[in-house]
Write a protein that holds these residues in place. Structure first.
Motif, PDB file in Angstrom:
ATOM      1  N   ALA A  63      39.296  44.411  40.481  1.00 51.93           N
ATOM      2  CA  ALA A  63      39.426  43.072  41.087  1.00 51.93           C
ATOM      3  C   ALA A  63      39.056  43.086  42.566  1.00 51.93           C
ATOM      4  O   ALA A  63      38.577  42.079  43.109  1.00 51.93           O
ATOM      5  CB  ALA A  63      40.850  42.561  40.907  1.00 51.93           C
ATOM      6  N   ASN A  64      39.233  44.244  43.209  1.00 53.55           N
ATOM      7  CA  ASN A  64      38.928  44.374  44.643  1.00 53.55           C
ATOM      8  C   ASN A  64      37.529  44.925  44.904  1.00 53.55           C
ATOM      9  O   ASN A  64      37.216  45.339  46.024  1.00 53.55           O
ATOM     10  CB  ASN A  64      39.973  45.267  45.316  1.00 53.55           C
ATOM     11  N   GLY A  65      36.685  44.943  43.854  1.00 54.48           N
ATOM     12  CA  GLY A  65      35.291  45.363  44.036  1.00 54.48           C
ATOM     13  C   GLY A  65      35.028  46.831  43.820  1.00 54.48           C
ATOM     14  O   GLY A  65      33.926  47.304  44.078  1.00 54.48           O
ATOM     15  N   GLY A  66      36.014  47.584  43.360  1.00 56.95           N
ATOM     16  CA  GLY A  66      35.838  49.015  43.120  1.00 56.95           C
ATOM     17  C   GLY A  66      36.053  49.357  41.661  1.00 56.95           C
ATOM     18  O   GLY A  66      35.620  48.646  40.769  1.00 56.95           O
ATOM     19  N   GLY A  67      36.751  50.482  41.435  1.00 59.11           N
ATOM     20  CA  GLY A  67      37.072  50.897  40.075  1.00 59.11           C
ATOM     21  C   GLY A  67      36.073  51.868  39.495  1.00 59.11           C
ATOM     22  O   GLY A  67      35.002  52.122  40.076  1.00 59.11           O
ATOM     23  N   PRO A  68      36.391  52.440  38.331  1.00 59.86           N
ATOM     24  CA  PRO A  68      35.485  53.390  37.673  1.00 59.86           C
ATOM     25  C   PRO A  68      34.204  52.695  37.221  1.00 59.86           C
ATOM     26  O   PRO A  68      34.161  51.475  37.071  1.00 59.86           O
ATOM     27  CB  PRO A  68      36.300  53.884  36.475  1.00 59.86           C
ATOM     28  N   ASP A  69      33.163  53.488  36.987  1.00 60.39           N
ATOM     29  CA  ASP A  69      31.865  52.922  36.585  1.00 60.39           C
ATOM     30  C   ASP A  69      31.893  52.398  35.155  1.00 60.39           C
ATOM     31  O   ASP A  69      31.271  51.373  34.857  1.00 60.39           O
ATOM     32  CB  ASP A  69      30.775  53.994  36.727  1.00 60.39           C
ATOM     33  N   MET A  70      32.580  53.106  34.294  1.00 57.49           N
ATOM     34  CA  MET A  70      32.730  52.690  32.895  1.00 57.49           C
ATOM     35  C   MET A  70      34.180  52.844  32.488  1.00 57.49           C
ATOM     36  O   MET A  70      34.928  53.616  33.096  1.00 57.49           O
ATOM     37  CB  MET A  70      31.827  53.532  31.984  1.00 57.49           C
ATOM     38  N   LEU A  71      34.565  52.121  31.439  1.00 54.81           N
ATOM     39  CA  LEU A  71      35.936  52.206  30.947  1.00 54.81           C
ATOM     40  C   LEU A  71      35.931  52.214  29.419  1.00 54.81           C
ATOM     41  O   LEU A  71      35.130  51.516  28.796  1.00 54.81           O
ATOM     42  CB  LEU A  71      36.781  51.021  31.425  1.00 54.81           C
ATOM     43  N   TRP A  72      36.832  53.006  28.842  1.00 56.62           N
ATOM     44  CA  TRP A  72      37.062  53.020  27.400  1.00 56.62           C
ATOM     45  C   TRP A  72      38.358  52.255  27.184  1.00 56.62           C
ATOM     46  O   TRP A  72      39.438  52.711  27.552  1.00 56.62           O
ATOM     47  CB  TRP A  72      37.163  54.458  26.923  1.00 56.62           C
ATOM     48  N   VAL A  73      38.259  51.038  26.626  1.00 56.44           N
ATOM     49  CA  VAL A  73      39.384  50.106  26.661  1.00 56.44           C
ATOM     50  C   VAL A  73      39.676  49.510  25.279  1.00 56.44           C
ATOM     51  O   VAL A  73      38.869  49.599  24.353  1.00 56.44           O
ATOM     52  CB  VAL A  73      39.100  48.941  27.642  1.00 56.44           C
ATOM     53  N   SER A  74      40.823  48.864  25.182  1.00 55.74           N
ATOM     54  CA  SER A  74      41.193  48.130  23.980  1.00 55.74           C
ATOM     55  C   SER A  74      40.378  46.838  23.901  1.00 55.74           C
ATOM     56  O   SER A  74      39.779  46.393  24.877  1.00 55.74           O
ATOM     57  CB  SER A  74      42.680  47.785  24.014  1.00 55.74           C
ATOM     58  N   THR A  75      40.392  46.227  22.717  1.00 52.23           N
ATOM     59  CA  THR A  75      39.701  44.955  22.539  1.00 52.23           C
ATOM     60  C   THR A  75      40.250  43.907  23.493  1.00 52.23           C
ATOM     61  O   THR A  75      39.494  43.142  24.111  1.00 52.23           O
ATOM     62  CB  THR A  75      39.867  44.464  21.090  1.00 52.23           C
ATOM     63  N   GLU A  76      41.569  43.869  23.647  1.00 50.26           N
ATOM     64  CA  GLU A  76      42.183  42.869  24.523  1.00 50.26           C
ATOM     65  C   GLU A  76      41.752  43.065  25.977  1.00 50.26           C
ATOM     66  O   GLU A  76      41.478  42.092  26.679  1.00 50.26           O
ATOM     67  CB  GLU A  76      43.698  42.912  24.390  1.00 50.26           C
ATOM     68  N   ASP A  77      41.693  44.318  26.430  1.00 48.02           N
ATOM     69  CA  ASP A  77      41.268  44.557  27.815  1.00 48.02           C
ATOM     70  C   ASP A  77      39.786  44.229  28.007  1.00 48.02           C
ATOM     71  O   ASP A  77      39.377  43.780  29.076  1.00 48.02           O
ATOM     72  CB  ASP A  77      41.553  46.004  28.226  1.00 48.02           C
ATOM     73  N   MET A  78      38.977  44.455  26.979  1.00 52.05           N
ATOM     74  CA  MET A  78      37.564  44.061  27.070  1.00 52.05           C
ATOM     75  C   MET A  78      37.457  42.552  27.283  1.00 52.05           C
ATOM     76  O   MET A  78      36.702  42.082  28.154  1.00 52.05           O
ATOM     77  CB  MET A  78      36.813  44.470  25.807  1.00 52.05           C
ATOM     78  N   HIS A  79      38.203  41.786  26.504  1.00 49.05           N
ATOM     79  CA  HIS A  79      38.189  40.325  26.650  1.00 49.05           C
ATOM     80  C   HIS A  79      38.724  39.917  28.018  1.00 49.05           C
ATOM     81  O   HIS A  79      38.167  39.025  28.667  1.00 49.05           O
ATOM     82  CB  HIS A  79      39.003  39.678  25.537  1.00 49.05           C
ATOM     83  N   LEU A  80      39.796  40.559  28.460  1.00 43.20           N
ATOM     84  CA  LEU A  80      40.397  40.237  29.758  1.00 43.20           C
ATOM     85  C   LEU A  80      39.407  40.471  30.894  1.00 43.20           C
ATOM     86  O   LEU A  80      39.225  39.610  31.767  1.00 43.20           O
ATOM     87  CB  LEU A  80      41.656  41.091  29.967  1.00 43.20           C
ATOM     88  N   LEU A  81      38.740  41.623  30.885  1.00 43.50           N
ATOM     89  CA  LEU A  81      37.787  41.959  31.949  1.00 43.50           C
ATOM     90  C   LEU A  81      36.571  41.036  31.930  1.00 43.50           C
ATOM     91  O   LEU A  81      36.057  40.651  32.984  1.00 43.50           O
ATOM     92  CB  LEU A  81      37.353  43.420  31.810  1.00 43.50           C
ATOM     93  N   GLN A  82      36.124  40.660  30.727  1.00 43.68           N
ATOM     94  CA  GLN A  82      34.986  39.752  30.640  1.00 43.68           C
ATOM     95  C   GLN A  82      35.358  38.353  31.152  1.00 43.68           C
ATOM     96  O   GLN A  82      34.561  37.704  31.833  1.00 43.68           O
ATOM     97  CB  GLN A  82      34.465  39.684  29.207  1.00 43.68           C
ATOM     98  N   GLU A  83      36.567  37.917  30.846  1.00 43.43           N
ATOM     99  CA  GLU A  83      37.025  36.609  31.343  1.00 43.43           C
ATOM    100  C   GLU A  83      37.066  36.588  32.864  1.00 43.43           C
ATOM    101  O   GLU A  83      36.853  35.544  33.491  1.00 43.43           O
ATOM    102  CB  GLU A  83      38.418  36.289  30.783  1.00 43.43           C
ATOM    103  N   LYS A  84      37.331  37.735  33.471  1.00 44.10           N
ATOM    104  CA  LYS A  84      37.374  37.838  34.935  1.00 44.10           C
ATOM    105  C   LYS A  84      35.997  38.068  35.548  1.00 44.10           C
ATOM    106  O   LYS A  84      35.866  38.208  36.768  1.00 44.10           O
ATOM    107  CB  LYS A  84      38.321  38.973  35.348  1.00 44.10           C
ATOM    108  N   GLY A  85      34.960  38.136  34.691  1.00 41.27           N
ATOM    109  CA  GLY A  85      33.598  38.342  35.187  1.00 41.27           C
ATOM    110  C   GLY A  85      33.349  39.734  35.721  1.00 41.27           C
ATOM    111  O   GLY A  85      32.498  39.926  36.597  1.00 41.27           O
ATOM    112  N   ALA A  86      34.065  40.730  35.173  1.00 38.01           N
ATOM    113  CA  ALA A  86      33.999  42.088  35.724  1.00 38.01           C
ATOM    114  C   ALA A  86      33.037  43.011  34.995  1.00 38.01           C
ATOM    115  O   ALA A  86      32.835  44.149  35.428  1.00 38.01           O
ATOM    116  CB  ALA A  86      35.399  42.712  35.702  1.00 38.01           C
ATOM    117  N   LEU A  87      32.418  42.542  33.892  1.00 40.59           N
ATOM    118  CA  LEU A  87      31.635  43.452  33.058  1.00 40.59           C
ATOM    119  C   LEU A  87      30.137  43.149  33.070  1.00 40.59           C
ATOM    120  O   LEU A  87      29.720  42.009  33.264  1.00 40.59           O
ATOM    121  CB  LEU A  87      32.148  43.400  31.613  1.00 40.59           C
TER     122      LEU A  87
END
Length: 403
Positions: A63-87
């Motif tokens: 959310a602050n413009g950083g984070g890992p380059d890739m993530l192995w996530v649950s389906t719910e977290d994939m949807h959450l991150l996409q809703e936030k425009g992070a992917l």
């Protein structure tokens, strides 16, 4: 290519945060890509024992413009991150010829809001068998199933497995109502409206109780003869498919989980590799994704490969044996069940996979509400009407909170 002993001028480290179960395939491909590309280290980072704390920290970093380059996530977290425009949209990172070999239902499983943002490394489908005399089509909706339950007077049970075990009421209700929730006739996510207080849902509760109250023995014959509505089956591999098709015979056919989409089956994908939009290493990530999807590595996944061509090249009618085989590795083969006339189920298997729908997206909070109230109903604590009203009001409250 660097000379022996020569060090790269600037080593890049591309990180993968494993927020779901540890994926050894991702880890192995990270090591092989790094060996082939001196100067770039793809590093798979396992989470600590406090996974939730790691997840919270990483989501804040993104959310602050950083984070890992890739993530192995649950389906719910994939949807959450996409809703936030992070992917990132992966269609810009995966070669078209590789994408073309991935089954459509798997692509659709990783697609959120019209963009391919998640990739699985392996997959298998879930489907049901039903008797031709019970239902003749390859797909059915929840309301179709309800009509069968109301009108098929010789029905003795609802869902069983191959060992003859009949599913209890809560499990049956989960498959009928929670499995493909976005296609449920009892909830409208677009409008944010619950409809679990409907007459149809009350009927579904009552009939599910009727047909699961007594543990009638299930199994293959009970489905073939129409005593049971359906038999569940996870098609973990082609040998499972061929054996099940032979055992169920011409009296039965594959049918998907009850859904308005009426698929013949659904891919079972629960975790996805996603790419952080903030990453500065898109070129390296594209190379890593090609490593994941390469023929060499997908052959190691073998029967659970997501590539169509790997399956096709492994299906054999060898000249040394009349039976169908599947190549599992150099010089190793599985002997597959054949049709009664000796011909293989190869075409049927590929057609089944081609027509499997995406993994349904389930809202766990709503599933929990339904299961909690349903358990009270099946234990005799409250009646069907009260159960439906409770579910409806609690689900509506949840939907209102999400607005």
């Amino acid at each position: 290519v660097l000379s022996p002993g020569e060090k790269p001028s600037e080593e890049k480290t591309v990180t993968i945060a494993g927020l779901a179960y540890n994926n050894s395939y991702l880890e192995g491909c990270a090591a092989s890509y790094s060996r082939k590309n001196p100067g770039t280290l793809v590093k798979y980072e396992k989470m600590s024992n406090d996974v939730e704390a790691d997840r919270t920290r990483i989501l804040a970093e993104i959310a602050n413009g950083g984070g890992p380059d890739m993530l192995w996530v649950s389906t719910e977290d994939m949807h959450l991150l996409q809703e936030k425009g992070a992917l990132c949209n992966l269609e810009g990172l995966i070669a078209p010829e590789s994408l073309a070999e991935i089954f459509d239902g798997i692509i659709a499983s990783g697609t959120v809001n019209g963009e391919l943002v998640g990739l699985v490394t392996d997959a298998y489908p879930l489907a049901m068998f039903t008797a031709n005399s019970t239902w003749s089509e390859s797909g059915w909706s929840v309301l179709d199933v309800l009509e069968i339950m109301k009108n098929k007077r010789d029905l003795k049970g609802l869902i069983c497995d191959g060992s003859g075990n009949s599913y209890p009421g809560t499990s049956v209700l989960y498959y009928l109502v929670c499995y493909d929730m976005t296609q449920s006739p009892f909830i409208d996510f677009e409008k944010g409206e619950s409809g679990f207080d409907s007459k149809e849902f009350v009927q579904l509760l009552k009939l599910t109780e009727v047909y699961t109250k007594k543990e009638y023995p299930g199994g293959i014959v009970s489905v073939q003869e129409g005593d049971f509505l359906m038999k569940s089956t996870y098609m973990f591999a082609i040998d499972d498919f061929c054996r099940e098709m032979r055992e169920m015979g011409d009296q039965c056919h594959l049918v998907g989980m009850p859904s308005e989409n009426k698929y013949i089956g659904n891919w079972n994908c629960s975790n996805f590799l996603v790419v952080n939009k903030n990453s500065l290493y898109k070129k390296e990530i594209a190379g890593y994704l090609e490593e994941l999807l390469s023929l060499r590595n997908q052959r190691q996944v073998n029967q659970n490969t997501i590539r169509r061509d790997v399956l096709e090249e492994s299906m054999l009618l060898p000249d040394w044996d009349s039976r169908p085989h599947y190549k599992t590795g150099p010089g190793t083969y599985l002997i597959l069940a054949a049709k009664p006339d000796g011909t293989p189920y190869f075409d049927e298997y590929l057609d089944f996979l081609e027509n499997c729908g995406p993994t349904p997206f389930r809202v766990e909070a709503i599933s929990d509400i339904i299961m909690q109230e349903a358990e009270l109903f099946f234990n005799g604590v409250q009646d069907a009407a009260k159960t439906a009203d409770n579910i409806d009001s609690r689900v509506q409250l949840y939907l209102d909170e999400q607005k």
